[in-house]
Design a protein around this motif. Sequence first.
Motif, PDB file in Angstrom:
ATOM      1  N   VAL A   9       4.761   5.136   3.744  1.00 31.28           N
ATOM      2  CA  VAL A   9       3.919   6.029   4.571  1.00 31.28           C
ATOM      3  C   VAL A   9       4.686   7.279   4.418  1.00 31.28           C
ATOM      4  O   VAL A   9       5.712   7.381   4.943  1.00 31.28           O
ATOM      5  CB  VAL A   9       3.672   5.547   6.086  1.00 31.28           C
ATOM      6  N   ILE A  10       3.632   8.288   3.845  1.00 29.70           N
ATOM      7  CA  ILE A  10       4.247   9.817   3.637  1.00 29.70           C
ATOM      8  C   ILE A  10       3.143  10.629   4.521  1.00 29.70           C
ATOM      9  O   ILE A  10       2.093  10.134   4.827  1.00 29.70           O
ATOM     10  CB  ILE A  10       4.290  10.276   2.542  1.00 29.70           C
ATOM     11  N   CYS A  11       3.567  11.670   4.847  1.00 32.37           N
ATOM     12  CA  CYS A  11       2.723  12.831   5.620  1.00 32.37           C
ATOM     13  C   CYS A  11       2.692  14.218   5.253  1.00 32.37           C
ATOM     14  O   CYS A  11       3.634  14.501   4.719  1.00 32.37           O
ATOM     15  CB  CYS A  11       2.711  12.632   7.031  1.00 32.37           C
ATOM     16  N   THR A  12       1.794  14.668   5.103  1.00 28.68           N
ATOM     17  CA  THR A  12       1.871  16.342   4.916  1.00 28.68           C
ATOM     18  C   THR A  12       2.633  16.833   5.643  1.00 28.68           C
ATOM     19  O   THR A  12       2.634  16.645   7.001  1.00 28.68           O
ATOM     20  CB  THR A  12       0.620  16.943   4.504  1.00 28.68           C
ATOM     21  N   ASN A  13       2.816  18.380   5.725  1.00 34.88           N
ATOM     22  CA  ASN A  13       3.467  19.200   6.545  1.00 34.88           C
ATOM     23  C   ASN A  13       2.513  19.312   7.654  1.00 34.88           C
ATOM     24  O   ASN A  13       2.913  19.701   8.842  1.00 34.88           O
ATOM     25  CB  ASN A  13       4.148  20.450   5.820  1.00 34.88           C
ATOM     26  N   HIS A  14       1.108  19.745   7.461  1.00 35.58           N
ATOM     27  CA  HIS A  14       0.228  19.928   8.514  1.00 35.58           C
ATOM     28  C   HIS A  14       0.239  18.838   9.333  1.00 35.58           C
ATOM     29  O   HIS A  14       0.222  19.091  10.619  1.00 35.58           O
ATOM     30  CB  HIS A  14      -0.942  19.820   7.392  1.00 35.58           C
ATOM     31  N   PHE A  15       0.187  17.524   8.923  1.00 33.63           N
ATOM     32  CA  PHE A  15       0.364  16.494  10.080  1.00 33.63           C
ATOM     33  C   PHE A  15       1.518  16.430  10.808  1.00 33.63           C
ATOM     34  O   PHE A  15       1.480  16.111  11.806  1.00 33.63           O
ATOM     35  CB  PHE A  15       0.153  15.199   9.273  1.00 33.63           C
ATOM     36  N   PHE A  16       2.788  16.609   9.977  1.00 30.13           N
ATOM     37  CA  PHE A  16       4.068  16.770  10.685  1.00 30.13           C
ATOM     38  C   PHE A  16       4.042  17.811  12.012  1.00 30.13           C
ATOM     39  O   PHE A  16       4.373  17.485  13.015  1.00 30.13           O
ATOM     40  CB  PHE A  16       5.121  17.249   9.695  1.00 30.13           C
ATOM     41  N   GLU A  17       3.144  18.605  11.830  1.00 31.52           N
ATOM     42  CA  GLU A  17       3.204  19.853  12.827  1.00 31.52           C
ATOM     43  C   GLU A  17       2.483  19.167  14.031  1.00 31.52           C
ATOM     44  O   GLU A  17       2.817  19.400  15.195  1.00 31.52           O
ATOM     45  CB  GLU A  17       2.670  20.999  12.453  1.00 31.52           C
ATOM     46  N   GLU A  18       1.395  18.410  13.845  1.00 38.72           N
ATOM     47  CA  GLU A  18       0.523  17.685  14.727  1.00 38.72           C
ATOM     48  C   GLU A  18       1.640  16.754  15.550  1.00 38.72           C
ATOM     49  O   GLU A  18       1.363  16.428  16.558  1.00 38.72           O
ATOM     50  CB  GLU A  18      -0.578  17.036  14.165  1.00 38.72           C
ATOM     51  N   LEU A  38       0.665  -1.351  -0.076  1.00 39.95           N
ATOM     52  CA  LEU A  38      -0.112  -0.184  -0.107  1.00 39.95           C
ATOM     53  C   LEU A  38       0.954   1.003  -0.101  1.00 39.95           C
ATOM     54  O   LEU A  38       1.783   1.345   0.576  1.00 39.95           O
ATOM     55  CB  LEU A  38      -1.027   0.036   1.212  1.00 39.95           C
ATOM     56  N   GLU A  39       0.368   2.519  -0.816  1.00 31.44           N
ATOM     57  CA  GLU A  39       0.973   3.395  -0.647  1.00 31.44           C
ATOM     58  C   GLU A  39      -0.060   4.431   0.447  1.00 31.44           C
ATOM     59  O   GLU A  39      -1.042   4.436   0.090  1.00 31.44           O
ATOM     60  CB  GLU A  39       1.122   4.193  -1.806  1.00 31.44           C
ATOM     61  N   ILE A  40       0.393   4.960   1.344  1.00 25.81           N
ATOM     62  CA  ILE A  40      -0.327   5.789   2.522  1.00 25.81           C
ATOM     63  C   ILE A  40       0.037   7.003   2.492  1.00 25.81           C
ATOM     64  O   ILE A  40       1.260   7.240   2.908  1.00 25.81           O
ATOM     65  CB  ILE A  40      -0.279   4.720   3.784  1.00 25.81           C
ATOM     66  N   ALA A  41      -0.880   7.877   2.640  1.00 22.19           N
ATOM     67  CA  ALA A  41      -0.648   9.248   3.059  1.00 22.19           C
ATOM     68  C   ALA A  41      -1.360   9.735   3.866  1.00 22.19           C
ATOM     69  O   ALA A  41      -2.613   9.422   4.005  1.00 22.19           O
ATOM     70  CB  ALA A  41      -0.782  10.236   1.529  1.00 22.19           C
ATOM     71  N   ILE A  42      -0.868  10.692   4.847  1.00 21.12           N
ATOM     72  CA  ILE A  42      -1.663  10.893   6.052  1.00 21.12           C
ATOM     73  C   ILE A  42      -1.690  12.555   6.227  1.00 21.12           C
ATOM     74  O   ILE A  42      -0.617  13.183   5.664  1.00 21.12           O
ATOM     75  CB  ILE A  42      -0.841  10.515   7.595  1.00 21.12           C
ATOM     76  N   GLY A  43      -2.807  13.054   6.229  1.00 20.68           N
ATOM     77  CA  GLY A  43      -3.204  14.463   6.495  1.00 20.68           C
ATOM     78  C   GLY A  43      -3.990  15.092   7.319  1.00 20.68           C
ATOM     79  O   GLY A  43      -4.636  14.184   8.111  1.00 20.68           O
TER      80      GLY A  43
END
Length: 736
Positions: free
Chosen positions: A217-226, A103-108
Motif C-alpha cells: 500500500v502506497i499513498c500520495t503526499n496529498h493523502f499523507f497530509e490528510e 494487490l498493489e494499492i495506491a491511495i490519493g
Amino acid sequence: MEKFLIYADILGFEELAKEIEINENIPSLKVRDEILKEPVKTELERLKKEGKIYGYEKGSDNWILVLKEFDFIFEVVSRVLKIEMPVGKHAAKLTKDYENIPLEIAIGCYGFDKWAELEGDKISCNDKVIKFLKTYIIPIYSNTYKKENSFEIGKWDFSKEHLKKEFLNKGISLTECLIEEEIKDERWKVIDKLNKYIIEKDRSSFKVYKILTESFVICTNHFFEELKNNSNEKYFVENEFTYTNKKTKKDEKYYLLKKENVIKEGKIPDFLNKIGQQSKSDFSGALIDRIFVPPDEYDEIKKSLKDKGIVFITGTAGYGKTYLAIRLLWEKYDDEGYIPGWISGKEKDERKDVRKRLTDIEAELKPKHIIYFEDPFGKVEYEKRDDLEENIRGIIDSVKNKRDCFAIITSRKDVFEKFKKESFSAAKEIEAIEKELNIIKPSYSDEKRKKILEKWAEEKGCKWLSNEKLKEIIFNSINDESKLPSPLAIYNFVVATKNETNKNTIRQKIDEYSKELPEVFAKEIIELSKSGRKDRMRFLSFIFVSENFEKKFVKQEYEKLKEENFEDFEKILKEEYRVKEEELFKKRVLNFSHPSYSQAIPYVLEDVVCRKIFCNVLKELAEKDFPDDVRNLLFELAKKDSAARYVAQAIVNNFEKLPDDVRNLLFELAKKDSAAWDVAWAVANNFEKLPDDVRNLLFTDKVQKGLKEIIEKFSNSGFKWNKEKAEKFKKFLKNE
C-alpha cells in the motif's frame, strides 16, 4: 468536492493466472474471471451496499474506488487486502501471499466537481488521476523496490547447488530452489518457497532481481497530509520516497504504508459493530496499540482470564474498568479471532438484562466467544437478584469448565463488596478471580499518566507538544495526583487542547478536566442519598468539612445526628473505601484516600438533599465555637460558583454566631453576578432575624434580579412560606 481514491491492481495478474492454471489444472480464462476478478468485484459490491464507497470504476484487472470519508479508508483497504482466492490450500506453497489475492494499492485524493457522477459502476474520474496512480506512482515504487532488492552474482553454471551458494554469499538462504526454463533471451526465473527472483545476463555477470509478489500500500503526499490531520502518521508510514515530477521538474514525495498496521486499523469498525458500538472515539485508547498504556494490574488480570476463563474487574468509578474490559475483548478478537460481545449495563433496565443473562450464562458460552457483562450488580447502589447470589459459584464453574470461551464482569468496588456479602458462601471463589483497579494505590502512576498524555498528544498532533515551556507546565501538573487522574480525563484534555498554545488557557483546561473524577464521585453520593442511603452523606459530611477530625470525634457527632434507619458508624467506615484512617500526631484521624474525593464537595452541594444534610452537620459543628476548619471551608467554597448558595445559606443561618470575617463573605458574594440570586434567596428566607445592613443587600443592583424571581414565586404560590411570614416579607419590601 474532494474525495479519497483507492487504486487497486492485481499484482502480476497474467503470470499469476498461468501459475494457478498449471498448479490447479484450471483453464487460464476461468482463473482470471472466477478466481481473481470475481472475488474482488463481490467485495466491492458489498462495500458499496454498506455505504463505505460511492462506487468504483473497473479496468481490465484494476479498479478505482471513490470513498465518502477518511474514516472508511483503512477499513476498505483492509478488507480488499484480505480477499481470498477460492483455490486449494495446498497452493500456498508457491508464494508467501498466495491465499489472498495479491494487490498493489495506491491511495490519493481528488477534487470532483459538483456534477460528478459518483454512484454505480462508472465513476466520472479524470483520466490523468488514474494515470498518475496507475502508471506513475505504482511503477515508481516497483522500480525502487527492484533497485533496493537486486544484486550481482559471478559465473553461473546453471546448477541449483551453485545458485544456492551464490545467494548465500549475499545473505539469502534458498530453502527450496526451482529454476524455470529461460523465459526470455538470457533471462531466467528462480522460485523459492518464500520468494521469486529474476536472473538476467548483464555483460560479464548476472543481475538478480527480487520479484514483488506481496501486496503493498502506497499513498500520495496529498493523502499523507490528510493522514497527519486525522491520525499519527508515524504509525502507518514504513518508508518515504522522493521522485522528480517530470512535468513540474520538482521533487515530490510518496509513502509506503505498513500493511500490517493498515489491516489492524481496518479491523476496528467490525469489532465495534460486534460489540454494538458506533464510534471508536470513546475506546480508541484501548483499541489502538500505539496508544494503549496498561495499568499495573494488567498482566495479572490477563493471567486470571487465561487460566480461569473469568475475571471480576472492580474499582473506583470513572477509573477505566470499561476501558480495560474493551481492551481485553479487542486483544482476543485481533490476536485470536474470538467473537466479542458486550452486554451493556449503563441504564437500570439494561442491568436487569445483564443480571438475567449472567445468571443464564450457559446460553452465552459459545465456542470462540468472549463476553463482557457490565455492572450486573448495580451502578451506584447494589441491585439484588436472589438467584444470581445463590448460583454465582455455579456460574464461575460453568465458565471455568468451558475451554474456548471467556467472561469479563465489571463492578464498582463498594457495590461489589455488597454482592460478596450477599453471596457469602462463595466469597472465596469470588475473591480468587477479583482484580481491582485502584486510584489510591494507584493503578496508573505519575509516569504512566505522563506516557498516556504524550501518546495521545502525538496521536492528535497537539501544537503545545512542540513548545517546551508549555509541555513542561502540562507534564509537571501530572505530578499532582489530583490533576488529570484517569486515562479518560487525559484523553478529554488532549482533545480540548489540540490547537491550544495559550499558557493560561491550558492551565484552565487542566483544572477543568481534572474535575471529572470529583464529579463522578459526587454523582455517586447524590444517587446514594436519593436511594435512601442518607447515612453515607451524613458520614462523609464530616470528612468534607475537615480531613483532620479525630475518628472518635466524628463517631461521637455522627451518633448524635444518627436517624432510625442509619447504619452504624463502624460499618460505614469499613465499607467506605474512599475514606482512610491514619495516625496524625499520635491521634487517629479520618481523611479521604485520594484528593479527587475531597474536591467533590461543590458538586455534591448542588443537590438539595445532600446540601440539607451537609448544612445540618455544619450547623452542629458551628455551635462548637465555630472551628477553623469550618471557617476555612466557607472561604474556599465562596470562590466556587456552584457552592455559592450553600455558603450564603450557611452564613445567614448562623449569622449571629459568626466572626466578622466570615459574615463579610456574604457582602462579597452579593457583588458576584453568579451568586446574586443565591444571596437574595438566603437573605429573603431569613430576613426576620438579620440586621438591616444584611437585609438591605436585597436592594443592591446585582441582587435585584434574584429578588424579582423570589417575588414571582410569591405570586405563583411556589415559595414554601407560611402566610404570616409571607405577609411580613411583603410589608418589609413595601416599607423599604
